[in-house]
Design an enzyme around this catalytic site. Structure first.
Site, PDB file in Angstrom:
ATOM      1  N   ASP A  29       0.936  -0.742   0.142  1.00 41.02           N
ATOM      2  CA  ASP A  29      -0.117   0.375   0.211  1.00 41.02           C
ATOM      3  C   ASP A  29       0.847   0.959   0.302  1.00 41.02           C
ATOM      4  O   ASP A  29       1.184   1.132   0.839  1.00 41.02           O
ATOM      5  CB  ASP A  29      -0.754   0.719   1.239  1.00 41.02           C
ATOM      6  CG  ASP A  29      -1.908   1.345   1.177  1.00 41.02           C
ATOM      7  OD1 ASP A  29      -3.322   0.314   1.243  1.00 41.02           O
ATOM      8  OD2 ASP A  29      -1.640   2.265   0.953  1.00 41.02           O
ATOM      9  N   ILE A  30       0.771   1.854  -1.323  1.00 43.16           N
ATOM     10  CA  ILE A  30       1.521   3.224  -1.250  1.00 43.16           C
ATOM     11  C   ILE A  30       1.512   4.499  -0.103  1.00 43.16           C
ATOM     12  O   ILE A  30       2.051   5.612   0.062  1.00 43.16           O
ATOM     13  CB  ILE A  30       1.200   3.972  -2.781  1.00 43.16           C
ATOM     14  CG1 ILE A  30       2.166   5.004  -3.100  1.00 43.16           C
ATOM     15  CG2 ILE A  30      -0.018   5.056  -2.162  1.00 43.16           C
ATOM     16  CD1 ILE A  30       3.347   3.852  -3.144  1.00 43.16           C
ATOM     17  N   HIS A  93     -10.629  -5.654  -2.519  1.00 41.95           N
ATOM     18  CA  HIS A  93      -8.632  -5.840  -2.297  1.00 41.95           C
ATOM     19  C   HIS A  93      -8.924  -6.396  -0.519  1.00 41.95           C
ATOM     20  O   HIS A  93      -9.631  -5.492  -0.196  1.00 41.95           O
ATOM     21  CB  HIS A  93      -7.901  -4.801  -2.232  1.00 41.95           C
ATOM     22  CG  HIS A  93      -8.366  -2.985  -1.810  1.00 41.95           C
ATOM     23  ND1 HIS A  93      -9.409  -2.911  -2.475  1.00 41.95           N
ATOM     24  CD2 HIS A  93      -8.574  -3.025  -1.073  1.00 41.95           C
ATOM     25  CE1 HIS A  93      -9.909  -1.807  -1.952  1.00 41.95           C
ATOM     26  NE2 HIS A  93      -9.036  -1.483  -0.624  1.00 41.95           N
ATOM     27  N   HIS A  95      -6.703  -5.766   2.730  1.00 43.09           N
ATOM     28  CA  HIS A  95      -5.554  -4.754   3.494  1.00 43.09           C
ATOM     29  C   HIS A  95      -4.823  -6.363   4.699  1.00 43.09           C
ATOM     30  O   HIS A  95      -5.578  -6.474   5.035  1.00 43.09           O
ATOM     31  CB  HIS A  95      -6.402  -4.089   4.474  1.00 43.09           C
ATOM     32  CG  HIS A  95      -6.180  -2.833   3.377  1.00 43.09           C
ATOM     33  ND1 HIS A  95      -5.992  -1.210   3.363  1.00 43.09           N
ATOM     34  CD2 HIS A  95      -8.185  -3.141   3.045  1.00 43.09           C
ATOM     35  CE1 HIS A  95      -6.691  -0.806   2.658  1.00 43.09           C
ATOM     36  NE2 HIS A  95      -7.634  -1.271   2.623  1.00 43.09           N
TER      37      HIS A  95
HETATM   38  P1  AMP Z   1      -9.886   0.948   0.828  1.00 44.07           P
HETATM   39  O1  AMP Z   1     -10.752   1.425  -0.819  1.00 44.07           O
HETATM   40  O2  AMP Z   1     -10.650   2.146   1.540  1.00 44.07           O
HETATM   41  O3  AMP Z   1      -9.638  -0.583   1.003  1.00 44.07           O
HETATM   42  O4  AMP Z   1      -8.435   1.799   0.702  1.00 44.07           O
HETATM   43  C1  AMP Z   1      -6.947   1.439  -0.752  1.00 44.07           C
HETATM   44  C2  AMP Z   1      -6.376   1.434  -0.047  1.00 44.07           C
HETATM   45  O5  AMP Z   1      -5.634   1.728  -1.983  1.00 44.07           O
HETATM   46  C3  AMP Z   1      -6.043   2.370   0.667  1.00 44.07           C
HETATM   47  O6  AMP Z   1      -4.644   2.376   1.402  1.00 44.07           O
HETATM   48  C4  AMP Z   1      -4.885   3.688  -0.305  1.00 44.07           C
HETATM   49  O7  AMP Z   1      -3.688   4.087   0.433  1.00 44.07           O
HETATM   50  C5  AMP Z   1      -5.108   2.033  -1.571  1.00 44.07           C
HETATM   51  N1  AMP Z   1      -3.717   2.730  -2.375  1.00 44.07           N
HETATM   52  C6  AMP Z   1      -4.500   3.608  -3.229  1.00 44.07           C
HETATM   53  N2  AMP Z   1      -4.017   3.765  -4.868  1.00 44.07           N
HETATM   54  C7  AMP Z   1      -2.610   3.377  -4.403  1.00 44.07           C
HETATM   55  C8  AMP Z   1      -1.775   2.711  -5.573  1.00 44.07           C
HETATM   56  N3  AMP Z   1      -1.257   3.668  -6.706  1.00 44.07           N
HETATM   57  N4  AMP Z   1      -0.618   2.384  -4.775  1.00 44.07           N
HETATM   58  C9  AMP Z   1      -0.655   1.405  -3.558  1.00 44.07           C
HETATM   59  N5  AMP Z   1      -1.582   1.439  -2.829  1.00 44.07           N
HETATM   60  C10 AMP Z   1      -2.845   2.315  -2.621  1.00 44.07           C
END
Ligand code: AMP
Length: 131
Positions: A29-30, A93, A95
């Site tokens: 995660d970025i 996804h 986490h």
């Molecule tokens: P959620 O949809 O609420 O479960 O969160 C989406 C997750 O994706 C968040 O923790 C972001 O930091 C992560 N995220 C969004 N864009 C990117 C990316 N380009 N690379 C890695 N992680 C990402």
């Protein structure tokens, strides 16, 4: 339009990749909640995790298990927590978050910052630990 995660899978957007096979993909995660915060996704673009075919959902969890085990070896932690939210990115996804206490899994707390070199080294280390 393709989701940001589909673009990551296709290599159109860079990521700190940990693992992939024909159906699943794992990357850091970025904006990590804790160091080693990893996302595990199906390549099939489905918004809501629980809309996935049951067999695919089961296999996604098995893929996540391999990543979580490697993650736990790499990042000192009591457990790897599992969170499903999906409010930001409409591509299912999971986490995986290394944690020593409940506070480590609080998305509102200040987040650790890693340099690109640190992200790369971490992804490689986790990758090397996958069995
Ligand atoms: P959620 O949809 O609420 O479960 O969160 C989406 C997750 O994706 C968040 O923790 C972001 O930091 C992560 N995220 C969004 N864009 C990117 C990316 N380009 N690379 C890695 N992680 C990402």
């Amino acid at each position: 339009m393709a989701s940001i995660f589909t673009k990551i899978i296709r290599g159109e957007i860079p990521s700190y990749k940990i693992a992939e096979d024909d159906r699943f993909f794992a990357f850091l995660d970025i904006n990590p909640v804790s160091k080693g915060h990893t996302l595990v996704i199906p390549k099939q673009e489905t918004d809501y995790l629980f809309d996935l075919n049951p067999a695919l959902l089961g296999d996604l969890m098995q893929f996540a298990q391999k990543i979580a085990r490697a993650l736990k070896q790499t990042v000192a932690c009591k457990r790897v927590g599992v969170v499903v939210m999906g409010l930001e990115v409409p591509h299912a996804h999971i986490h995986l978050i290394p944690m020593n206490s409940e506070a480590d899994i609080d998305f509102r707390k200040p987040k650790p910052t890693l340099t690109p070199e640190e992200f790369t080294a971490l992804a490689n280390e986790i990758k090397a630990g996958i069995k």
